[in-house]
Scaffold this active site. Structure first.
Site, mmCIF file in Angstrom:
data_model
loop_
_atom_site.group_PDB
_atom_site.id
_atom_site.type_symbol
_atom_site.label_atom_id
_atom_site.label_comp_id
_atom_site.label_asym_id
_atom_site.label_seq_id
_atom_site.Cartn_x
_atom_site.Cartn_y
_atom_site.Cartn_z
ATOM 1 N N ASP A 1 0.819 -1.209 0.000
ATOM 2 C CA ASP A 1 0.000 0.000 0.000
ATOM 3 C C ASP A 1 0.853 1.259 0.000
ATOM 4 O OD1 ASP A 1 -2.635 -0.139 -0.389
ATOM 5 O OD2 ASP A 1 -3.226 0.088 1.703
ATOM 6 N N ASP B 1 -12.731 -6.924 8.423
ATOM 7 C CA ASP B 1 -12.848 -8.381 8.581
ATOM 8 C C ASP B 1 -14.198 -8.741 9.201
ATOM 9 O OD1 ASP B 1 -11.961 -7.027 10.810
ATOM 10 O OD2 ASP B 1 -10.400 -8.443 11.349
HETATM 11 O O1 LIG Z 1 -4.305 1.229 4.793
HETATM 12 C C1 LIG Z 1 -3.966 0.078 5.089
HETATM 13 C C2 LIG Z 1 -3.883 -0.376 6.422
HETATM 14 C C3 LIG Z 1 -3.503 -1.687 6.673
HETATM 15 N N1 LIG Z 1 -3.198 -2.532 5.654
HETATM 16 C C4 LIG Z 1 -2.795 -3.922 5.954
HETATM 17 O O2 LIG Z 1 -3.640 -4.455 6.936
HETATM 18 C C5 LIG Z 1 -2.981 -5.476 7.647
HETATM 19 C C6 LIG Z 1 -3.285 -5.388 9.127
HETATM 20 O O3 LIG Z 1 -2.752 -4.217 9.672
HETATM 21 P P1 LIG Z 1 -2.041 -4.158 11.093
HETATM 22 O O4 LIG Z 1 -1.449 -2.820 11.232
HETATM 23 O O5 LIG Z 1 -1.178 -5.345 11.287
HETATM 24 O O6 LIG Z 1 -3.297 -4.183 12.053
HETATM 25 P P2 LIG Z 1 -3.719 -5.240 13.188
HETATM 26 O O7 LIG Z 1 -4.499 -4.485 14.213
HETATM 27 O O8 LIG Z 1 -2.580 -6.028 13.671
HETATM 28 O O9 LIG Z 1 -4.732 -6.138 12.356
HETATM 29 C C7 LIG Z 1 -5.868 -6.742 12.890
HETATM 30 O O10 LIG Z 1 -7.021 -5.931 12.698
HETATM 31 C C8 LIG Z 1 -7.370 -5.617 11.352
HETATM 32 C C9 LIG Z 1 -8.675 -4.866 11.349
HETATM 33 O O11 LIG Z 1 -8.591 -3.670 12.048
HETATM 34 C C10 LIG Z 1 -7.498 -6.892 10.543
HETATM 35 O O12 LIG Z 1 -7.697 -6.576 9.208
HETATM 36 C C11 LIG Z 1 -6.265 -7.721 10.670
HETATM 37 O O13 LIG Z 1 -6.367 -8.917 9.961
HETATM 38 C C12 LIG Z 1 -6.031 -8.042 12.130
HETATM 39 O O14 LIG Z 1 -4.861 -8.837 12.280
HETATM 40 C C13 LIG Z 1 -1.510 -5.336 7.354
HETATM 41 O O15 LIG Z 1 -1.123 -6.436 6.584
HETATM 42 C C14 LIG Z 1 -1.422 -4.040 6.576
HETATM 43 O O16 LIG Z 1 -0.436 -4.076 5.599
HETATM 44 C C15 LIG Z 1 -3.270 -2.089 4.358
HETATM 45 O O17 LIG Z 1 -2.977 -2.850 3.434
HETATM 46 N N2 LIG Z 1 -3.649 -0.811 4.089
#
Ligand SMILES: O=c1ccn([C@@H]2O[C@H](COP(=O)(O)OP(=O)(O)O[C@H]3O[C@H](CO)[C@@H](O)[C@H](O)[C@H]3O)[C@@H](O)[C@H]2O)c(=O)[nH]1
Ligand SMILES: [Mn+2]
Length: 626
Positions: free
Chosen positions: A24, A339
């Site tokens: 992204d 999700d």
């Molecule tokens: O604008 C964005 C923001 C995030 N991501 C992707 O989203 C994923 C999850 O982001 P992360 O920062 O790791 O957030 P977490 O809070 O750890 O993620 C949890 O919470 C998210 C929802 O808020 C779910 O989508 C994830 O699967 C879940 O693991 C990563 O692979 C990012 O690369 C994007 O591609 N674009």
């Protein structure tokens, strides 16, 4: 890179496996890293296959290499020398990536929020004859960075996933998709085959949308003080929902049927114009939509100019204008917890899911292991969830008309739990302010009516304790979960719900603060030792510390009052409540009073909070005395 390499090493026919990486940020560094990773994979994949290596994430493998033994016919010495060779390649790979990073450090030519689409079938840089000679087919690796412009709303992760769906739709169009976050890796190479057992089961297959594996993490300490494991979801709720129509889509670690993101299980074909209204005007994409036609061999090679043009179009930020992406098809945009909301929509549309939690973790991720990250993530989650809870999609109404009532209650429980912050904040203040003023709000200990209160209080604790123990965890986990629940309820859930209400009435735009992916050594040490780290925003600390100080004050005043003036019979319950809260939040008291390290609660925060709790007390008392 480890995510990508471990996914390429899945035990699945290479020709049918395509690994897409969504970047992204659109960073040339990531693209370069991908090329390097592909080169490394040329060594890594055959090595894993030949020696039956179980841990196929290189970082994890080399970390625990002593325990991991190769099997097969080859002699130990051959294995050892091969391993050494691969290890050298791994070191070289890391070196080249970091060298490239150093060389391009000052480059400010690109920004994460403003860049054109880039789609590249990664081929690697080094053409190494030796590797080439033994080359078995490799899974394709495709780098996708969708277009981003400041003038467009990008819908965070869901937007990125929809761009991936479209681009992959014209390149490989595989009917089943594994989704992994960038901080997860495949820990068991057989997961694809295991998931396919469900997908191909004729009894399930028709309506089965996804096979969800639990999120499990490689960096959680023995004590797990922050409940990073989120046990209540993956060890309790998801099992319960599995008995209904299946667990909620959990963002990562699931194998989903592509078709389920396009239509309802019962839906028949539509005409072309309708499809264009839903999916946009790419003929190429629509042609492959129902898998009647697989992308042809030459488009598949990824280098035809026409294909390049098409994928660029599909990943452009204007493509979705006037279509139903994010509303009816693909991953849903409505909430930042895409999700939860996508899972909810799938279940509403009649799809089902399956939860599968084999003893060996299929995927391992990086959990949030410090208070700051935890609370930021918690705020995002509760904002996204409560937004659904207070919208027209409230599961109790919208859901109960479209799915079994019990299933909709499960969804509702999740969407509405951030609102627990209201009663919790009341429980943490009102009885205490009353106690200081000598006002009794619970029945006397001697009255039999007290049994009712005691029963409710104790039974809710017992229920929680039972869930924890029944899922194979200890009393310590129970205590940690209670504590974190209190902390979150008075901080991130409060901010999350306020944020949701404000976005709902149009006063704020939704935001997605990604979780931190960088480790701090000192912080990690404290975490491993089970010591809270309070290095976080004052916005999180102040409410928490204020409430703890208020409870300390009321407990002390309450006990003193009872000892000097009597009235213990009436005030007993309030004293017990304050004591319970203090006992549960002991680490906060410790951080305030006893500790001197960097992770303690800063004096300034303690002082401010003391004033705040005094103000709260005076205000409350004034209100009561009116
Ligand atoms: O604008 C964005 C923001 C995030 N991501 C992707 O989203 C994923 C999850 O982001 P992360 O920062 O790791 O957030 P977490 O809070 O750890 O993620 C949890 O919470 C998210 C929802 O808020 C779910 O989508 C994830 O699967 C879940 O693991 C990563 O692979 C990012 O690369 C994007 O591609 N674009
Ligand atoms: Mn994450």
């Amino acid at each position: 890179m480890n995510t990508v390499v471990s996914a390429m090493a899945l035990d699945y026919p290479a020709k049918k496996l395509h690994v897409y990486l969504s970047d992204d940020g659109g960073s040339p560094l990531t693209l370069n890293g991908m090329r390097e990773a592909y080169d490394f994979a040329r060594w890594w994949l055959p090595f894993c296959k030949r020696y039956g290596v179980k841990t196929r994430c290189p970082k994890a493998y080399f970390r625990e290499e002593e325990d991991d033994e190769g099997i097969g016919m080859s002699s130990e010495t051959e294995f050892d020398s091969e391993k050494q060779k691969v290890k050298e390649k791994y070191e070289l790979f890391k070196e080249r990536v970091s060298e490239h990073r150093k060389r391009h450090r000052g480059d400010s030519s690109h920004t994460g929020q403003d860049h054109p689409p880039t789609i590249e079938v990664v081929r690697g840089d080094v053409i190494d004859e030796v590797v080439q000679a033994h080359q078995e087919p490799m899974p394709q690796l495709i780098y996708v960075s969708r277009e981003k412009r400041p003038s467009h709303h990008h819908h965070f992760k869901a937007g990125a996933l929809n761009a991936l769906l479209r681009v992959s739709g014209v390149i490989s169009n595989s009917p089943y998709i594994l989704l992994l976050d960038c901080d997860m890796y495949c820990n068991d190479h057989s997961s694809a085959r295991q998931a396919m057992c469900f997908h191909l089961d004729p009894r399930l297959s028709r309506s089965l949308s996804l096979v969800q594996f639990p999120q499990r993490f490689h960096n959680i300490s023995e004590n797990d003080i922050y409940d990073s494991k989120i046990r209540s979801y993956f060890w309790t709720c998801w099992y319960g929902m599995d008995g209904l129509k299946g667990p909620i889509l959990s963002g990562t670690c699931f194998y989903i049927k592509r078709e389920s993101l396009y239509r309802k299980p019962t839906q028949e074909g539509s005409d072309l114009m309708d499809l264009k209204k839903l999916f946009g005007h790419s003929n190429e994409f629509i042609k492959h939509l129902w898998r009647k036609e697989k992308p042809s061999k030459d488009t598949f090679a990824g280098d035809s100019a026409a294909l390049r043009k098409e994928t660029q179009l599909l990943a452009s930020c204007g493509y979705e204008n006037g279509t139903k992406w994010g509303q009816e098809v693909g991953f849903m945009y409505y909430s930042v917890v895409e999700d939860y909301f996508t899972g909810f929509t799938l279940h509403c549309n009649g799809w089902t899911s399956v939860f599968y939690n084999p003893p060996k973790p299929q995927f391992l991720g990086t959990a949030t292991t410090n208070l700051n990250d935890l609370l930021i993530q918690g705020t995002r989650w509760s904002s996204g969830l409560s937004k659904v809870g207070i919208s027209r999609f409230c599961p109790l109404v919208y859901g109960s008309l479209r799915m079994p009532i019990l299933q909709s209650m499960c969804y509702a429980q999740l969407a509405l739990f951030p609102f627990y912050c209201l009663p919790i904040c009341c429980f943490a203040t009102i009885p205490q302010i009353c106690l200081v003023n000598g006002i009794s709000i619970y029945p006397e200990v001697s009255s039999s009516y007290i049994m009712l209160f005691a029963f409710i209080f104790l039974s809710s604790l017992c229920k929680h304790l039972h869930e924890v123990v029944a899922s194979g965890h200890t009393v310590q986990t129970f205590l940690n979960e209670q504590r974190i629940w209190m902390i979150k309820s008075t901080t991130s859930h409060v901010y999350g719900t306020i944020d949701a209400v404000m976005t709902q009435i149009g006063m704020r735009r939704a935001s997605f603060l990604p979780t931190n992916k960088v480790d701090d050594d000192e912080q990690s040490k404290r975490y491993e030792m089970g010591i809270f780290d309070f290095q976080t925003s004052i916005l999180f600390l102040a409410p928490m510390v204020t409430l703890v100080i208020l409870n300390m004050a009321s407990f002390i005043v309450g006990v003193a009052r009872v000892l000097t003036l009597g009235g213990g019979d009436e005030l007993f319950m309030q004293i017990v409540l304050s004591f319970f809260i203090l006992a549960m939040t002991y680490p906060v008291i410790e951080g305030m009073v006893l500790r001197t390290d960097k992770g303690r609660i800063p004096r300034s925060v303690t002082t401010l909070s003391a004033f705040l709790s005094l103000a709260l007390l005076l205000l409350g008392s004034g209100f009561l005395m009116r």
